[in-house]
Every structure is written in structure tokens, then in C-alpha cells.
Design a protein around this motif. Sequence first.
Motif, short mmCIF file in Angstrom:
data_model
loop_
_atom_site.label_atom_id
_atom_site.label_comp_id
_atom_site.label_asym_id
_atom_site.label_seq_id
_atom_site.Cartn_x
_atom_site.Cartn_y
_atom_site.Cartn_z
N ALA A 1 2.28 12.03 5.06
CA ALA A 1 1.02 12.10 4.33
C ALA A 1 1.26 12.58 2.90
O ALA A 1 0.70 12.03 1.94
N VAL A 2 2.07 13.61 2.76
CA VAL A 2 2.39 14.13 1.42
C VAL A 2 3.11 13.08 0.59
O VAL A 2 2.82 12.87 -0.59
N LYS A 3 4.05 12.37 1.21
CA LYS A 3 4.86 11.37 0.51
C LYS A 3 4.03 10.22 -0.02
O LYS A 3 4.22 9.76 -1.15
N TYR A 4 3.09 9.72 0.80
CA TYR A 4 2.40 8.48 0.46
C TYR A 4 0.99 8.64 -0.05
O TYR A 4 0.41 7.67 -0.57
N ALA A 5 0.37 9.81 0.10
CA ALA A 5 -1.08 9.96 -0.11
C ALA A 5 -1.57 9.41 -1.45
O ALA A 5 -2.47 8.56 -1.49
N VAL A 6 -1.02 9.91 -2.54
CA VAL A 6 -1.50 9.52 -3.86
C VAL A 6 -1.18 8.07 -4.16
O VAL A 6 -2.02 7.30 -4.65
N LYS A 7 0.02 7.66 -3.82
CA LYS A 7 0.45 6.28 -4.05
C LYS A 7 -0.43 5.31 -3.27
O LYS A 7 -0.81 4.25 -3.76
N TYR A 8 -0.76 5.68 -2.04
CA TYR A 8 -1.60 4.81 -1.20
C TYR A 8 -2.98 4.62 -1.83
O TYR A 8 -3.49 3.50 -1.90
N LEU B 1 0.82 -1.21 0.00
CA LEU B 1 0.00 0.00 0.00
C LEU B 1 0.86 1.26 0.00
O LEU B 1 0.47 2.28 -0.57
N LEU B 2 2.02 1.17 0.61
CA LEU B 2 2.94 2.32 0.66
C LEU B 2 3.86 2.37 -0.56
O LEU B 2 4.70 3.27 -0.65
N GLY B 3 3.69 1.42 -1.47
CA GLY B 3 4.48 1.43 -2.69
C GLY B 3 5.79 0.68 -2.60
O GLY B 3 6.65 0.81 -3.47
N VAL B 4 5.95 -0.13 -1.55
CA VAL B 4 7.17 -0.93 -1.39
C VAL B 4 6.87 -2.35 -1.83
O VAL B 4 6.29 -3.14 -1.08
N ASN B 5 7.22 -2.68 -3.06
CA ASN B 5 6.96 -4.02 -3.59
C ASN B 5 8.15 -4.93 -3.30
O ASN B 5 9.30 -4.48 -3.23
N GLY C 1 -5.30 0.35 5.62
CA GLY C 1 -6.48 -0.49 5.53
C GLY C 1 -7.77 0.28 5.36
O GLY C 1 -8.83 -0.30 5.10
N LEU C 2 -7.71 1.60 5.51
CA LEU C 2 -8.84 2.48 5.22
C LEU C 2 -8.77 2.89 3.75
O LEU C 2 -7.73 2.74 3.11
N PRO C 3 -9.84 3.46 3.19
CA PRO C 3 -9.79 3.90 1.79
C PRO C 3 -8.84 5.07 1.55
O PRO C 3 -8.62 5.46 0.41
N PHE C 4 -8.30 5.64 2.61
CA PHE C 4 -7.34 6.73 2.51
C PHE C 4 -6.30 6.55 3.60
O PHE C 4 -6.53 5.86 4.60
N LEU C 5 -5.16 7.17 3.42
CA LEU C 5 -4.09 7.09 4.41
C LEU C 5 -4.36 8.09 5.54
O LEU C 5 -4.74 9.23 5.29
N ARG C 6 -4.13 7.63 6.76
CA ARG C 6 -4.18 8.53 7.91
C ARG C 6 -2.83 8.49 8.62
O ARG C 6 -2.29 7.41 8.87
#
Length: 331
Positions: free
Chosen positions: A309-316, A182-186, A275-280
Motif C-alpha cells: 500500500a505504501v509503495k503503490y498508493a500515490v502512484k496508483y 495503474l501500478l506504474g509498470v509501463n 479498478g477502484l478510485p483508490f488502491l486496496r
Amino acid sequence: MRPKIGITLGDPAGIGYEITAKALSKLKDKSNADFILVGNKDQFLKVLKILNLDPTDILRSIDFIEIPGQDIEFGKVQREAGRISLESVKLGVELAMKNEIDALVTAPINKEAWKLAGSKHIDHTTLLQDLTNSSKSITIFEVKKLRIYFLTRHIPFSKIVSEVTKDKIIRGIFEADLSLKLLGVNNGKIAVAALNPHAGEDGLLGREEIDEIKPAIEEARTKYDIEVYGPFPADSVFYMAARGNYDIVISLYHDQGHIAAKMYDFRRTVSLTLGLPFLRTSVDHGTAFDIAGKGIADETSMVEAIKKAVKYAVKYKENYSRYYKDTNGNI
């Protein structure tokens, strides 16, 4: 894409308004994001005056959504303060569910004040999960390169051993792996902390590693192809992860991971709710009523929470749509 970040200001009797004001004074011209504040504007202006910050300068490029209310006294548990902070979070979630913001940053609330305000929820996590109709939420700590997933959280120490079972560890490995995705770490590398000293010393100091933890790790690796390793002694695994050897550590109980993160860098430890529809994201401290209204609160954790939040928001959000079939937490 320039993300929109919502920030709920927390309990107006605490330090949430102050640390947010200080953080934004540092970040507003440096962060590639737009900000929406949710809270009581009169209290926010009062705080800006205490801090000798120019309201025009702080608010000129920031939207503010007002939660009206009566005058609040700093440093005291108050029903009205609880109502304002509770309504702030509810409105923040509404904005996120309408895609009007991409992530939510929350300043600290007071559980007793929420109870006085009539809330059946006494913390952010359960309220967010309920409002988003999510079947689960995952708490991750992140501080610099170190990420920590918690297998168990708020349970008595005497019950920890009974919770460290093969099935629950496999579930934890799945959730830690999902969190990284979810954080973009594959293809992330997961380390599992041991329960006993020296990872049990081949059963001499306890059999949990042999009977429960190792079998879970082996099954996750061989059957589900997850890159997970351990169990490693807890006195070294967090250090190895902080050096970049692993992308996340599974902490078996609350204090095991909390102590590691906060000793590493107390002020920069940030809590991420996945696990929510958006990052908190959130600071990892409370309302600090003892110093509220004095202008001396340290804003470092809020700065870091906003940055995450700025770093991960869109990717999440992109990865949530990819890995979740619906908002009920089905994968």
C-alpha cells in the motif's frame, strides 16, 4: 509525498487486530507513511495487552478512528463482530473517497458474521465496488516479483473451459495491461498460462490453446500493440515470471494462480484490488478463529500488505486519474 494509509482491523473476534498490531510495531518507525486505524479500540487495547505491547508506543504516531461496540469474544462468529468489521470497512471507504487516506489495507472479515449483521455483501470486493460505484474491480496477487491476474475466480471447475474464450481472454489481457499501468509498470510484459498440460501439445491434449487462447494473444499483440506472450505451460510460466521474465501472468482459473503464489511464498502473498478510485491491499488469509486471542498469529502477510500500500498508493491514484475518465470504470 508521504502517503496516508488506512487500515481496517477486520473481524474483532479473529486475528486481524493482532496481526495489525504486530505489523505496526515493526513498521511504524521504518515506513515513510502515516497510518489511520479503523476498528474497535477496546478490542485493540485488549490485543495489545495480550501481546505485551505498550499502547502509548504503538498509538503515539497513529490515528485511531473508533467503531464503538459491545465486548467481543475471540474465536466465535458474532453478529456484533460482524457489525464492527462491516462499519470499519464502510468508514475506511469513506475516508478514501474523501481523499483523507491514499490507500486502504483490510484485515480479514468473516462472511457469516457480515450476514448476521445484515449485510447484503459477504466479501470486501463486492462491498468496495458498490460503495465506490465502480463498474468493475480487478484482483491481482503480488508476491515478490510475481504478479498474477485471474481470468476466472469463484466458479466450479466444470465451468472453466466454457469461460476460456477468445473474447474473455482479450478482455483479461486488457485488464492485466491496465493493472500494470495503474501500478506504474509501463510497457509491461504479460504471459498467459495454458489451460491444458504442456499447452495442449498442438491439439493432442486439448484444442483450447489453438482455438481460443493463441488467437486472443495474437489479436492483442497485432491489433492493440500489447506485449503479451504464450500460452505457456502452467507448470513453468509462474516460475519464469517470478524470475522477472514477465511482469504479470494471466491465470485461467482460481487454483492455477493461487497454488503458484502460495507455494512460492504463502506468508508474503498479498491481494491487490484495482479498478477502484483508490488502491486496496489485503492479506490473503482468513480470520483464523482457532488461534484468535492467543498471540501466535503470523503477521507477515499484513506487513507485506502495508508495504505494498505504501509503495503503490500515490502512484496508483495518479494513474487512476490518468486512465479512468470517471469512477464508473470507464477508460
